[in-house]
Design a protein around this motif. Structure first.
Motif, PDB file in Angstrom:
ATOM      1  N   SER A  82       0.828  -1.199   0.000  1.00  0.00           N
ATOM      2  CA  SER A  82       0.000   0.000   0.000  1.00  0.00           C
ATOM      3  C   SER A  82       0.865   1.251   0.000  1.00  0.00           C
ATOM      4  CB  SER A  82      -0.936   0.011   1.215  1.00  0.00           C
ATOM      5  OG  SER A  82      -1.828  -1.092   1.177  1.00  0.00           O
ATOM      6  N   TYR A  83       0.251   2.322  -0.455  1.00  0.00           N
ATOM      7  CA  TYR A  83       0.943   3.608  -0.541  1.00  0.00           C
ATOM      8  C   TYR A  83      -0.099   4.696  -0.326  1.00  0.00           C
ATOM      9  CZ  TYR A  83       3.372   7.567  -2.788  1.00  0.00           C
ATOM     10  OH  TYR A  83       3.937   8.773  -3.065  1.00  0.00           O
ATOM     11  N   VAL A  84       0.208   5.664   0.508  1.00  0.00           N
ATOM     12  CA  VAL A  84      -0.699   6.781   0.772  1.00  0.00           C
ATOM     13  C   VAL A  84       0.020   8.072   0.426  1.00  0.00           C
ATOM     14  CG1 VAL A  84      -0.020   6.903   3.215  1.00  0.00           C
ATOM     15  CG2 VAL A  84      -2.221   7.866   2.469  1.00  0.00           C
ATOM     16  N   GLU A  85      -0.718   9.008  -0.187  1.00  0.00           N
ATOM     17  CA  GLU A  85      -0.076  10.219  -0.693  1.00  0.00           C
ATOM     18  C   GLU A  85      -0.980  11.429  -0.502  1.00  0.00           C
ATOM     19  OE1 GLU A  85       2.483  10.395  -4.461  1.00  0.00           O
ATOM     20  OE2 GLU A  85       0.526  11.104  -5.150  1.00  0.00           O
ATOM     21  N   ALA A  86      -0.387  12.525  -0.075  1.00  0.00           N
ATOM     22  CA  ALA A  86      -1.081  13.808   0.040  1.00  0.00           C
ATOM     23  C   ALA A  86      -0.421  14.791  -0.917  1.00  0.00           C
ATOM     24  CB  ALA A  86      -1.010  14.343   1.470  1.00  0.00           C
ATOM     25  N   THR A  87      -1.244  15.542  -1.658  1.00  0.00           N
ATOM     26  CA  THR A  87      -0.723  16.551  -2.581  1.00  0.00           C
ATOM     27  C   THR A  87      -1.388  17.893  -2.295  1.00  0.00           C
ATOM     28  OG1 THR A  87      -2.370  16.002  -4.278  1.00  0.00           O
ATOM     29  CG2 THR A  87      -0.259  14.854  -4.380  1.00  0.00           C
ATOM     30  N   VAL A  88      -0.608  18.949  -2.417  1.00  0.00           N
ATOM     31  CA  VAL A  88      -1.095  20.314  -2.205  1.00  0.00           C
ATOM     32  C   VAL A  88      -0.686  21.160  -3.407  1.00  0.00           C
ATOM     33  CG1 VAL A  88      -1.012  22.365  -0.744  1.00  0.00           C
ATOM     34  CG2 VAL A  88      -0.907  20.084   0.299  1.00  0.00           C
ATOM     35  N   PRO A  89      -1.652  21.595  -4.230  1.00  0.00           N
ATOM     36  CA  PRO A  89      -1.319  22.469  -5.351  1.00  0.00           C
ATOM     37  C   PRO A  89      -1.349  23.936  -4.918  1.00  0.00           C
ATOM     38  CG  PRO A  89      -3.617  21.831  -5.480  1.00  0.00           C
ATOM     39  CD  PRO A  89      -3.060  21.177  -4.240  1.00  0.00           C
ATOM     40  N   PHE A  90      -0.487  24.754  -5.526  1.00  0.00           N
ATOM     41  CA  PHE A  90      -0.523  26.190  -5.256  1.00  0.00           C
ATOM     42  C   PHE A  90       0.137  26.920  -6.411  1.00  0.00           C
ATOM     43  CE2 PHE A  90       3.325  24.478  -3.414  1.00  0.00           C
ATOM     44  CZ  PHE A  90       4.312  25.430  -3.661  1.00  0.00           C
ATOM     45  N   ARG A  91      -0.066  28.204  -6.469  1.00  0.00           N
ATOM     46  CA  ARG A  91       0.513  29.015  -7.545  1.00  0.00           C
ATOM     47  C   ARG A  91       1.412  30.080  -6.941  1.00  0.00           C
ATOM     48  NH1 ARG A  91      -0.204  29.564 -12.909  1.00  0.00           N
ATOM     49  NH2 ARG A  91       0.102  31.603 -13.889  1.00  0.00           N
ATOM     50  N   LEU A  92       2.597  30.226  -7.522  1.00  0.00           N
ATOM     51  CA  LEU A  92       3.571  31.183  -7.009  1.00  0.00           C
ATOM     52  C   LEU A  92       4.377  31.719  -8.179  1.00  0.00           C
ATOM     53  CD1 LEU A  92       5.002  32.496  -4.544  1.00  0.00           C
ATOM     54  CD2 LEU A  92       6.526  30.501  -4.522  1.00  0.00           C
ATOM     55  N   ALA A  93       4.423  33.045  -8.309  1.00  0.00           N
ATOM     56  CA  ALA A  93       5.237  33.721  -9.324  1.00  0.00           C
ATOM     57  C   ALA A  93       4.926  33.208 -10.731  1.00  0.00           C
ATOM     58  CB  ALA A  93       6.716  33.563  -9.006  1.00  0.00           C
TER      59      ALA A  93
END
Length: 234
Positions: free
Chosen positions: A154-165
């Motif tokens: 098993s594998y668990v993943e968290a992703t956070v998108p954001f915009r910069l410059a």
């Protein structure tokens, strides 16, 4: 193996289809300086095509990876069936590799103890500001645990998108919760800490090419990788 972009493509296709209530298709191809998957080195310079169709939340996505410089790189062909409703998504992926339990690398061999296929189920939720995904292998050429039994890796993943410059960024943290030789872990281990930046490069007034760079660290294996790539799409 397969990068998280497969699931993301399936989610995009199914979400678009849900909104427009008509069949949607998508085709694209990535060229990457190296193939890094969940914090593991899976190959050198590679071409990675994607083709998908979606309708009312349901999507079917085909994805592959083919090494361009090293003949020893594993060839891969994956099929993902997914469904999205609101922020919730579920899916099943059939991974196939030209190397594995079958020395002849036959695609249509599904023998339980002699196949190169691996089957994985996933469930996740997109909260908008972040998303969380859980993946578990349930059949095929899975790894084993410390007792030598099927690990249901098993594998668990968290992703956070954001915009910069003026650049789109994605921060990712992934971990393997249990011991498995599939991911090379003896227990809980953080295997993927990544930061990816993507920016469209305008070629003409009607055509642009997304360029992306990614730095990945794997605290479990003590490895780090830097990847550059671009995406071609109609």
């Amino acid at each position: 193996m397969k990068k998280i972009v497969i699931l993301a493509m399936g989610m995009v296709l199914s979400s678009t289809a849900l909104a427009q209530e008509e069949i949607e298709t998508a085709i694209s191809g990535d060229v990457v300086s190296s193939y890094i998957w969940r914090g593991m080195d899976a190959g050198s310079v590679s071409l990675q095509p994607t083709f998908g169709v979606g309708y009312k939340g349901l999507s079917l996505t085909a994805w592959g990876s083919y090494g361009l410089t090293d003949p020893a790189d594993t060839k891969e062909f994956d099929l993902t069936l997914g469904y999205t409703i609101g922020g919730l998504n579920i899916g099943v992926t059939d991974y196939w590799f030209n190397v594995g339990l079958d020395p002849d690398g036959r695609y249509f061999k599904y023998d339980a103890h002699g196949t190169n296929h691996l089957f994985e189920a996933n469930i996740g939720y997109d909260f908008g500001f972040a998303s969380l995904q859980w993946f578990t292998n349930f059949a095929g050429n899975d790894g084993v645990n410390k007792d030598g039994k099927r690990a249901y890796s098993s594998y668990v993943e968290a992703t956070v998108p954001f915009r910069l410059a003026t650049v789109d960024w994605t921060a990712t943290a992934g971990a393997v919760p249990f011991a498995t030789d599939f991911y090379g872990t003896t227990g809980f281990a953080v295997t993927n800490l990544s930061l990816r930046a993507t920016k469209d490069i305008k070629v003409t007034d009607s055509f642009s090419v997304p360029i992306f760079g990614q730095v990945t660290g794997n605290p479990c294996s003590q490895k780090a990788y830097l990847v550059l790539g671009f995406t071609l799409q109609p």
